[in-house]
Design a protein around this motif. Structure first.
Motif, PDB file in Angstrom:
ATOM      1  N   PHE A  42       0.647  -1.698  -0.219  1.00 27.05           N
ATOM      2  CA  PHE A  42      -0.298  -0.115   0.375  1.00 27.05           C
ATOM      3  C   PHE A  42       1.245   0.777   0.007  1.00 27.05           C
ATOM      4  O   PHE A  42       0.316   2.299  -0.971  1.00 27.05           O
TER       5      PHE A  42
ATOM      6  N   LEU B 181       1.952   1.917  -3.598  1.00 26.39           N
ATOM      7  CA  LEU B 181       0.686   2.655  -4.222  1.00 26.39           C
ATOM      8  C   LEU B 181       0.554   4.083  -3.309  1.00 26.39           C
ATOM      9  O   LEU B 181       0.677   4.883  -4.521  1.00 26.39           O
ATOM     10  N   HIS B 182       0.532   4.245  -2.849  1.00 23.44           N
ATOM     11  CA  HIS B 182       0.764   5.464  -2.516  1.00 23.44           C
ATOM     12  C   HIS B 182       2.190   6.374  -2.929  1.00 23.44           C
ATOM     13  O   HIS B 182       1.234   8.173  -3.289  1.00 23.44           O
TER      14      HIS B 182
ATOM     15  N   ASP C  54      -3.598   6.571  -5.899  1.00 20.43           N
ATOM     16  CA  ASP C  54      -4.547   6.768  -4.798  1.00 20.43           C
ATOM     17  C   ASP C  54      -5.838   6.472  -5.467  1.00 20.43           C
ATOM     18  O   ASP C  54      -6.017   5.162  -4.408  1.00 20.43           O
TER      19      ASP C  54
ATOM     20  N   ARG D  43      -6.329   3.537  -7.132  1.00 15.10           N
ATOM     21  CA  ARG D  43      -6.028   2.010  -6.682  1.00 15.10           C
ATOM     22  C   ARG D  43      -5.641   1.212  -5.204  1.00 15.10           C
ATOM     23  O   ARG D  43      -6.344   0.556  -4.515  1.00 15.10           O
ATOM     24  N   LEU D  44      -5.334   2.137  -4.776  1.00 10.25           N
ATOM     25  CA  LEU D  44      -5.222   2.460  -2.895  1.00 10.25           C
ATOM     26  C   LEU D  44      -6.079   1.804  -2.452  1.00 10.25           C
ATOM     27  O   LEU D  44      -6.243   1.270  -1.864  1.00 10.25           O
ATOM     28  N   GLU D  45      -7.597   2.852  -2.349  1.00 10.93           N
ATOM     29  CA  GLU D  45      -8.660   3.036  -1.734  1.00 10.93           C
ATOM     30  C   GLU D  45      -9.053   1.590  -2.459  1.00 10.93           C
ATOM     31  O   GLU D  45      -9.439   1.242  -0.761  1.00 10.93           O
TER      32      GLU D  45
ATOM     33  N   GLU E  11      -7.618  -0.993  -3.371  1.00 11.14           N
ATOM     34  CA  GLU E  11      -7.011  -2.142  -2.536  1.00 11.14           C
ATOM     35  C   GLU E  11      -7.136  -2.275  -1.075  1.00 11.14           C
ATOM     36  O   GLU E  11      -7.504  -3.362  -0.583  1.00 11.14           O
TER      37      GLU E  11
END
Length: 261
Positions: free
Chosen positions: A199, A202-203, A208, A210-212, A214
């Motif tokens: 994560f 990704l950040h 962002d 994609r991060l949310e 995941e």
């Protein structure tokens, strides 16, 4: 316990070091030197594969790896949980050698349901002609059993999983080899820990959205009564372990190493 292995050459024994994985020792008149025979550079081909091609390549590697080991086994047993790692190993091995003898471990007691994975194992073996045995550990003498394991391996028992597998292995008479999915945890530094750094990548890359997605899937699919998965847990881990300003991973200040030698 993963801090114990942060030095690849370290062992549990005073004055004894080991050859790190992927290395060899070269002896000449200048003395011994450790050299790498395994190269860890990123394969440039990876960046040319689309997700489907990458998936096919990974499955090819996994299948070949499991096949090499399972075909060489004389009388194998497979330990399974509801986790992805052990399920993958067993499923791929079944495609190579047929029906399997699979074992799972559970605990008796009022709090045992927190770690009860029999439903997931049941779904794994459903429709297959596998021979499934579920072993229950019921109030072992922890001090005596841990001392026995330490004396046998001459190393500390730093996770309860090792003790559970030791108790289980004593009940697997007649089998020559035991396969499990623990390698997945070792490769990823643990399922629980791996995601935090995934994560973070990704950040830092600014992905962002994609991060949310995941984090939502991680919270929904991997939550556990003890090892909670949610955004608050993720943020707490980031605060303790990651410096986003310079991209460094810090030593967790909540883990003390003061007494280690």
């Amino acid at each position: 316990y993963r801090y114990i292995f942060r030095d690849a050459g370290r062992t549990f024994h005073q004055g004894v070091r080991q050859v790190p994985a992927g290395c060899y020792i070269d002896f000449d008149h200048r003395g011994p030197r450790i050299k790498n025979w395994m190269k860890w550079e990123h394969d440039p081909e990876i960046y040319t594969l689309d997700p489907n091609e990458a998936t096919d390549r990974l499955m090819e590697i996994l299948t070949r790896s499991v096949a090499l080991r399972s075909r060489a086994a004389e009388k194998p047993a497979f330990t399974v949980s509801s986790g992805l790692d052990s399920s993958t190993v067993a499923s791929l091995a079944s495609g190579q050698i047929g029906d399997l003898d699979v074992f799972s471990v559970g605990y008796n007691g009022p709090d045992s349901r927190e770690y009860d994975e029999t439903q997931g194992v049941g779904e794994l073996v459903a429709g297959r002609d596998w021979r499934w045995t579920h072993l229950l550990l019921d109030c072992p003498d922890l001090l005596a059993e841990t001392e026995s394991l330490v004396n046998l391996t001459r190393s500390p028992a730093v996770t309860v999983t090792w003790l559970a597998y030791y108790l289980m292995a004593r009940q697997l008479g007649g089998f020559k080899e035991m396969f499990n999915g623990l390698g997945g945890d070792e490769s990823l530094a643990g399922e629980f820990v791996h995601f935090f750094y995934f994560f973070a990548d990704l950040h830092r890359e600014g992905l962002d959205e994609r991060l949310e997605l995941e984090v939502e899937a991680w919270s929904r699919l991997h939550d556990h009564p003890v090892f909670k998965k949610n955004r608050a847990v993720l943020n707490d881990s980031w605060d303790r372990n990651i410096d986003f300003k310079n991209g460094q991973i810090r030593v967790d200040p909540t883990v003390s190493t003061a007494n280690w030698r």
